[in-house]
Design a protein around this motif. Structure first.
Motif, short mmCIF file in Angstrom:
data_model
loop_
_atom_site.label_atom_id
_atom_site.label_comp_id
_atom_site.label_asym_id
_atom_site.label_seq_id
_atom_site.Cartn_x
_atom_site.Cartn_y
_atom_site.Cartn_z
N GLY A 193 0.81 -1.20 0.00
CA GLY A 193 0.00 0.00 0.00
C GLY A 193 0.85 1.25 0.00
O GLY A 193 2.09 1.21 0.08
N PHE A 194 0.16 2.38 -0.09
CA PHE A 194 0.79 3.70 -0.11
C PHE A 194 0.08 4.56 0.92
O PHE A 194 -1.16 4.60 0.95
N ALA A 195 0.84 5.25 1.76
CA ALA A 195 0.22 5.98 2.88
C ALA A 195 0.95 7.30 3.14
O ALA A 195 2.14 7.44 2.86
N ASP A 264 0.48 2.32 12.52
CA ASP A 264 0.11 3.67 12.08
C ASP A 264 0.09 3.76 10.55
O ASP A 264 -0.83 4.36 9.96
N VAL A 265 1.10 3.18 9.91
CA VAL A 265 1.19 3.22 8.45
C VAL A 265 0.03 2.42 7.83
O VAL A 265 -0.63 2.88 6.88
N VAL A 266 -0.23 1.24 8.35
CA VAL A 266 -1.30 0.41 7.79
C VAL A 266 -2.65 1.11 7.95
O VAL A 266 -3.48 1.12 7.02
N ARG A 267 -2.89 1.72 9.10
CA ARG A 267 -4.18 2.41 9.32
C ARG A 267 -4.31 3.65 8.44
O ARG A 267 -5.43 4.03 8.07
N ALA A 268 -3.18 4.27 8.09
CA ALA A 268 -3.22 5.48 7.26
C ALA A 268 -3.33 5.17 5.78
O ALA A 268 -3.40 6.10 4.96
N THR A 269 -3.37 3.90 5.40
CA THR A 269 -3.39 3.50 3.99
C THR A 269 -4.82 3.50 3.47
O THR A 269 -5.66 2.76 3.99
N PRO A 270 -5.13 4.29 2.45
CA PRO A 270 -6.50 4.31 1.92
C PRO A 270 -6.97 2.97 1.39
O PRO A 270 -8.13 2.58 1.58
N GLU A 271 -6.08 2.23 0.71
CA GLU A 271 -6.45 0.95 0.12
C GLU A 271 -5.31 -0.05 0.32
O GLU A 271 -4.19 0.20 -0.13
N VAL A 272 -5.60 -1.15 0.98
CA VAL A 272 -4.62 -2.21 1.12
C VAL A 272 -4.65 -3.07 -0.14
O VAL A 272 -5.71 -3.55 -0.56
N LEU A 273 -3.50 -3.24 -0.76
CA LEU A 273 -3.39 -3.98 -2.02
C LEU A 273 -2.99 -5.42 -1.74
O LEU A 273 -2.18 -5.70 -0.87
N GLY A 274 -3.51 -6.34 -2.53
CA GLY A 274 -3.21 -7.75 -2.36
C GLY A 274 -4.46 -8.49 -1.92
O GLY A 274 -5.57 -7.96 -1.98
#
Length: 400
Positions: A193-195, A264-274
């Motif tokens: 993802g991107f955050a 924090d990074v995972v929660r800030a990610t608009p879309e989790v890819l995979g």
């Protein structure tokens, strides 16, 4: 038979290996058409990857390195941490350009595909989208026929050679080398993802790699501060996708107790890819049959743990074109290509498998043992990485 008898090449797959091969084949005067199953260029598809110095040197030989660099980000180095956030190693890449001729570049996968496709078309490579390969006919001795259908555009194409660049699920491999082993699931799922997460302790250009208690997490800070991340966890291969919220919660659960910035990074990610199940092919009996040859992940699928998948595909394209330039018969060229490539790529596939085996652990005892072995493992990995980076193909040399 003379080299001029190989005038038309059918290339299956328009990701990385296909356009690079196409551009090198155009250099030696071969007419090239790439057939891509996707309906259109997939510029937003996938997450990101690193192009190692050896791959960037291939692109530099083609004259497309700057076009790729313009869409990516320079890589400074990586730090390794354990689940408690203690630093256990570091690799500084700032001298890579001086030592290896090029630096490592991080780039979104879709941006790389777009850059390579645009450059290939500009150099005379034809790309046809929405063409899904269904069969390969090798019954005629001096040509090969590719057939498309089942929603893949229909029709057929004839060429002097056919090159399968269609990834680890290669339809070309299934048609031309039916006794080849299926890619094996390595036990790891890949997410990304991107955050935007200003609190993440990562400087621009750096990656932080965390060997967590139950899973592995890697994050790269782009020059604009955006965090590009991936997660590898050991799980059974999924049969169907989960809802985005479920994916996020599953990743968070696997990193419970790891450094807090990961959550924090995972929660800030608009879309989790995979998820992307990670497969590899440790070896195959052969990469070619008649006038058909496989390259890239179609021949030697590797996991991303060694950071070499894209770069190996680029090397394949360059070396195969050189063999077709110098060998009078395509089957001799394919055999020369396989002899030259097999030792290198299979060693890297094995290395990537070993690296992946250390990313997920089954409990506290396994975690304790892994953490104590990591310094040695990282030193050995850095040495293998340097050998991979230093590899260069001399286009002017004659294929042996």
């Amino acid at each position: 038979m003379t080299q001029r008898d190989v005038r038309r090449a059918i290339v299956i797959g328009g990701g990385i290996a296909g356009p690079v091969l196409g551009m090198f084949l155009r250099r030696i005067g071969v007419e090239v058409t790439i057939f891509e199953a996707r309906e259109a260029p997939a510029e937003q598809e996938g997450a990101f990857l690193g192009i190692a110095p050896n791959g960037m040197n291939v692109l530099a030989d083609l004259g497309v390195a700057e076009a790729v660099q313009a869409r990516g980000a320079p890589f400074v180095g990586m730090r390794f941490e354990n689940a408690r956030g203690r630093r256990i190693g570091e690799i500084d890449q700032r001298e890579a350009a001086r030592r290896f001729g090029a630096g490592l570049v991080m780039i979104r996968r879709g941006a790389l595909h777009a850059a390579l496709a645009e450059e290939a078309v500009r150099r005379g490579v034809a790309i046809r989208y929405g063409m899904r390969l269904t069969d390969v006919d090798r019954s005629e001795p001096r040509q090969v026929v590719a057939r498309f259908g089942e929603g893949g555009g229909g029709g057929e194409a004839r060429g002097d050679v056919l090159i399968g660049c269609d990834g680890f699920r290669s339809r070309t491999r299934a048609c031309a080398v039916p006794d080849a082993p299926a890619p094996g699931y390595t036990g790891l799922l890949d997410f990304g993802g991107f955050a935007r997460c200003p609190g993440a302790p990562i400087e621009p250009g750096w990656s932080v790699m965390v060997f967590g208690r139950r899973a592995f997490f890697g994050a790269f800070a782009a020059p604009d501060g955006e965090i590009w991340w991936f997660h590898n966890g050991g799980e059974p291969e999924p049969g169907s996708g989960a809802a985005p919220g479920q994916l996020r919660e599953r990743i968070l659960a696997l990193h419970e107790g790891d450094p807090g910035w990961i959550a924090d990074v995972v929660r800030a990610t608009p879309e989790v890819l995979g998820p992307w199940p990670l497969h590899d092919i440790l070896t195959m009996p052969r990469w070619h049959d008649g006038r058909v040859c496989l390259i890239g992940d179609a021949a030697h699928a590797t996991t991303p743990h060694a950071g070499q998948g894209a770069s190996l595909a680029m090397e394949d394209g360059m070396l195969l074109a050189r063999c077709l330039r110098d060998e009078p018969d395509p089957q001799q060229a394919f055999a020369a290509f396989e002899r030259a490539r097999r030792p290198r790529v299979e060693a890297i596939v094995r290395q990537a498998r070993r690296m992946g085996n250390r990313k997920a652990v089954a409990g506290p005892v396994a975690e304790w043992l892994r953490d104590r072995a990591l310094p040695l493992f990282l030193r050995l990995g850095a040495a293998a990485q340097e050998r991979a980076y230093a590899y260069r193909i001399d286009w002017e040399a004659r294929a042996a």
